[in-house]
Structures are given as C-alpha cells and as structure tokens.
Design a protein around this motif. Structure first.
Motif, short mmCIF file in Angstrom:
data_model
loop_
_atom_site.label_atom_id
_atom_site.label_comp_id
_atom_site.label_asym_id
_atom_site.label_seq_id
_atom_site.Cartn_x
_atom_site.Cartn_y
_atom_site.Cartn_z
N ASN A 16 -7.92 -10.34 -48.69
CA ASN A 16 -7.09 -11.07 -47.75
C ASN A 16 -5.68 -10.48 -47.66
O ASN A 16 -5.10 -10.37 -46.58
N ALA A 17 -5.14 -10.10 -48.81
CA ALA A 17 -3.79 -9.53 -48.83
C ALA A 17 -3.75 -8.19 -48.10
O ALA A 17 -2.79 -7.88 -47.37
N LEU A 18 -4.78 -7.39 -48.27
CA LEU A 18 -4.82 -6.08 -47.61
C LEU A 18 -5.04 -6.23 -46.11
O LEU A 18 -4.46 -5.48 -45.31
N VAL A 19 -5.87 -7.18 -45.72
CA VAL A 19 -6.10 -7.43 -44.30
C VAL A 19 -4.80 -7.89 -43.63
O VAL A 19 -4.47 -7.48 -42.51
N LYS A 20 -4.03 -8.73 -44.34
CA LYS A 20 -2.73 -9.17 -43.79
C LYS A 20 -1.78 -7.99 -43.60
O LYS A 20 -0.91 -8.03 -42.72
N ALA A 21 -1.96 -6.94 -44.42
CA ALA A 21 -1.12 -5.74 -44.29
C ALA A 21 -1.67 -4.75 -43.27
O ALA A 21 -1.15 -3.65 -43.13
N GLY A 22 -2.73 -5.17 -42.57
CA GLY A 22 -3.24 -4.37 -41.46
C GLY A 22 -4.46 -3.52 -41.75
O GLY A 22 -4.94 -2.80 -40.87
N ALA A 23 -4.99 -3.59 -42.97
CA ALA A 23 -6.13 -2.75 -43.33
C ALA A 23 -7.45 -3.37 -42.88
O ALA A 23 -7.57 -4.58 -42.74
N GLU A 24 -8.43 -2.49 -42.66
CA GLU A 24 -9.82 -2.92 -42.53
C GLU A 24 -10.46 -2.75 -43.91
O GLU A 24 -10.28 -1.72 -44.55
N VAL A 25 -11.21 -3.73 -44.34
CA VAL A 25 -11.89 -3.64 -45.63
C VAL A 25 -13.39 -3.56 -45.38
O VAL A 25 -13.97 -4.47 -44.78
N MET B 234 -12.46 -1.81 -56.53
CA MET B 234 -12.03 -3.16 -56.93
C MET B 234 -10.78 -3.62 -56.18
O MET B 234 -10.12 -4.57 -56.59
N LEU B 235 -10.44 -2.96 -55.10
CA LEU B 235 -9.29 -3.33 -54.26
C LEU B 235 -8.00 -3.38 -55.06
O LEU B 235 -7.24 -4.37 -55.05
N ARG B 236 -7.72 -2.28 -55.76
CA ARG B 236 -6.47 -2.16 -56.51
C ARG B 236 -5.33 -1.62 -55.65
O ARG B 236 -4.21 -1.46 -56.14
N THR B 237 -5.61 -1.28 -54.40
CA THR B 237 -4.56 -0.78 -53.52
C THR B 237 -3.45 -1.82 -53.36
O THR B 237 -3.70 -2.94 -52.92
N PRO C 175 -12.38 -8.71 -55.59
CA PRO C 175 -11.93 -10.09 -55.35
C PRO C 175 -11.57 -10.34 -53.89
O PRO C 175 -10.91 -9.52 -53.23
N ALA C 176 -11.99 -11.49 -53.38
CA ALA C 176 -11.72 -11.85 -51.98
C ALA C 176 -10.22 -12.01 -51.73
O ALA C 176 -9.72 -11.69 -50.65
N ALA C 177 -9.48 -12.51 -52.73
CA ALA C 177 -8.04 -12.71 -52.55
C ALA C 177 -7.33 -11.39 -52.29
O ALA C 177 -6.40 -11.32 -51.48
N LYS C 178 -7.76 -10.34 -52.97
CA LYS C 178 -7.15 -9.03 -52.76
C LYS C 178 -7.49 -8.51 -51.37
O LYS C 178 -6.67 -7.85 -50.71
#
Length: 357
Positions: A247-256, A215-218, A242-245
């Motif tokens: 986006n936040a992780l991608v901005k921090a450099g992660a691949e989802v 659920m992208l809780r990271t 959630p898509a919003a989560k």
C-alpha cells in the motif's frame, strides 16, 4: 542493407512491441530513390513508408529491408501486398519474421514471381534481438550491464562504488537506458545506492523502472518511485510480501506485481513473460550481483555489456556476478563476443551475447 539497418537503428527504444525496421529502394540502375523507417506503433512500417514516398510504385526496382515484410493486419495494413503491388523486381531481406501469424512474406513474394534474396542476416537478427526473443521464447530480452575494475569488482571492500568508471562511460550508460524499454535492479541496489535510473541526456526518454523485491523492502522514499509524474515503476514481488508495504509503495506511484511460484524469490522467468505481455521487450539490468547471477542461472541473460576501468581493488570485494558460483569450467555460462572492444573515455567497453547451444 547496411543503410536499412542504420535507418532502423534511429528508432531503437521507440517501437516496442514492434521491431525496428528500415527500408531502402533502389531503381534499375542501383540509385537510391526512397528510404523509410518504422517510427513506432501505429506508424507505417519501414517498407510502407519508403513506398509511400514513391506513390506506392517502384517498377523494376529493388527493396532492401532488414525484416521480412509482414502479412498480417495490425494497427496498419500488411506490407507484403503493397510490396507486390509496387512492381519491384527484387526484395533483399535480412531477418525472417518468426512471430506466429506475421511471417509468410517471403513465400508470398516468390509466389508473385518477385526475386527474394537474403543479406546481413546475422546483423539483422542482432538488431532485433528483443523482438525475436519475444517471438521465439515469449519473454523479454535482458542485457546485463556492469561497471567493473580490471579484477571484476563493482565496489571496494569498504563498499565504495561511486565512481568506478569515468564520465564518458557513465554517459554511455544513460544512452543505453534511453535505448531500452526498461531498466531493472534488485532491491539491494535500491537500498544501497538509491538510484534514479533515469536517462539524463538531451532528447532522451526515461525507461520503465523494474525492481526485483521479494519482500517489498523498497523504501517508499526511493528516488526511482514515480510519485505523481515520474516514469512507470514496477515492483516485482512474491505473495509473501506484507500488504501494508504494498500500500505504501502504491501510494508512491509504483505498480506492484505479485508472483506466487512456491519459492522465496521472484520467479524471473514469469516476470520476463509478463514484461513481454506488457510490451516491454528490452530490459537493461544494472545489478546487483545476485540479480545478474539469477538471470544467468535461469538462462535469461541474452547480452552482457561491461565497462572496465583501468583500476584494481583486490580482496574480497563484491563481483558483478554473485550467487553460489560453479565448480566445473564445463558448466560456465557460455558467451560470444559481439564486436570489438571500444574505448569510452579511459574505460573499455565490451559486449558479449548468449551462446546458443
């Protein structure tokens, strides 16, 4: 052959998706005249490197190599024609290459009237377990690692886990990270410990980080996220996240990576296959207990490495394997010890591999 394996081992963690390969050539009198090892994709294979040191010629000699010489054209030319052209009289091979389109070297050598023997087959297969797993099962290989007490706990009843083992054992874990293509944890471990999952040793390189997070809780502030310059980090999730989560992780450099398998959990089998498709063949799994349990239940746990501290905590403290557990001993996950226990500082290190039924 043991020397060939030693040469191959020097480049563990640097060759994926290729296997580790070492080669030794001896003359008619049994004297070593050349050695070689595969250093990584695009470089000569072990036997080709050894032959190059002799100008491609070793008449009457014997070649020892821990993996069957290849017959396919990849980034480098096939090795079998070069071995035949070298004039060697005998080739001693460890593992056969089961990868579709790669094998056939043994048959070609024998057709060319070169004597072919096998030696240290089990040791050679163990050395290239990730590559052979990819070839046979089309997935990455997983090594489950845990630091535990004598009663199998990874923390106290109060949740304290740092540190169960001593400095020497923790340094050995950093060495393991350096030798694997990736290190994987569940999101609960990320939230509880905020680990970096780096290999903090001189000359080491950081593995790819993989987080199983349905659920992208990271947290976007997690230390393992690469930002602009850190190591590659993959968050494996589901279509429900959630898509919003994201986006936040991608901005921090992660691949989802999103998986849609009709379940609430990340389908580990498909994750294992996708990792292999990306050239990530060896994965060190550092917990938590639910992730370990899921990999065991899925038949994906290929190896276990435990660091056992001479401590006892008792009570309902968490174990290194979670899940629902089993009811009958006949259903227990079968493993085979590999090598003797080793003292690492004050702690005991044991290794076991999946029992093939």
């Amino acid at each position: 052959m043991r020397r060939a394996l030693e040469l191959a081992e020097q480049y563990r963690g640097r060759t994926s998706p290729n296997p580790i390969v070492g080669a030794v050539i001896v003359d008619r009198a049994g004297k070593v005249i050349a050695e070689g090892a595969h250093k990584g994709p695009g470089n000569k294979h072990g036997e080709a490197e050894a032959l190059a040191k002799l100008g491609g010629k070793a008449p009457g000699g014997t070649l020892y190599v821990n993996l069957e010489p290849c017959t396919h054209q990849g980034r480098t030319p096939p090795c079998t024609p070069a071995v035949i052209a070298s004039g060697v009289a005998r080739v001693v091979i460890g593992s056969q290459d089961p990868f579709p389109g790669h094998g056939g070297g043994i048959a070609a050598l024998r057709k060319a009237k070169i004597k072919v023997d096998r030696a240290l087959v089990a040791e050679s297969d163990a050395a290239n377990r990730p590559f052979l797993t990819w070839a046979r099962e089309e997935r990455a290989a997983f090594t489950l690692k845990a630091a535990i007490t004598l009663d199998g706990k990874i923390a106290t009843v109060g949740g304290e886990s740092q540190w169960i083992t001593g400095e020497a054992a923790r340094a050995d874990v950093h060495r393991l990270r350096d030798l694997h293509d990736a290190v994987l944890v569940g999101v609960d471990t990320v939230i509880a410990d905020d680990p970096r999952l780096s290999a903090r040793l001189p000359g080491a390189r950081d593995p790819v980080r993989v987080v199983v997070d349905s659920m992208l809780r990271t947290p976007p502030s997690s230390q393992l996220l690469p930002r602009k310059k850190g190591p590659r980090t993959i968050i494996a999730t589901t279509s429900r996240a959630p898509a919003a989560k994201e986006n936040a992780l991608v901005k921090a450099g992660a691949e989802v990576w999103r998986f849609d398998a009709g379940t609430k959990r990340v389908p580990l089998k498909y994750l294992a296959m996708e990792l292999a498709d990306q050239g990530i063949l060896s994965v060190l799994v550092e917990g938590g207990g639910e992730v370990h349990a899921s990999l065991l239940a899925s038949g994906l746990a290929d190896e276990v490495v435990l660091y056992i501290a001479p401590k006892l905590v008792g009570g309902p403290a968490p174990s290194w394997v979670g899940g629902k557990g089993i009811r009958k001993l006949a259903e227990a996950y079968g493993l085979t010890f590999e090598g003797p226990p080793v003292l690492v500082g004050e702690d005991l290190k044991i290794r076991a591999v999946r029992k093939i039924r």
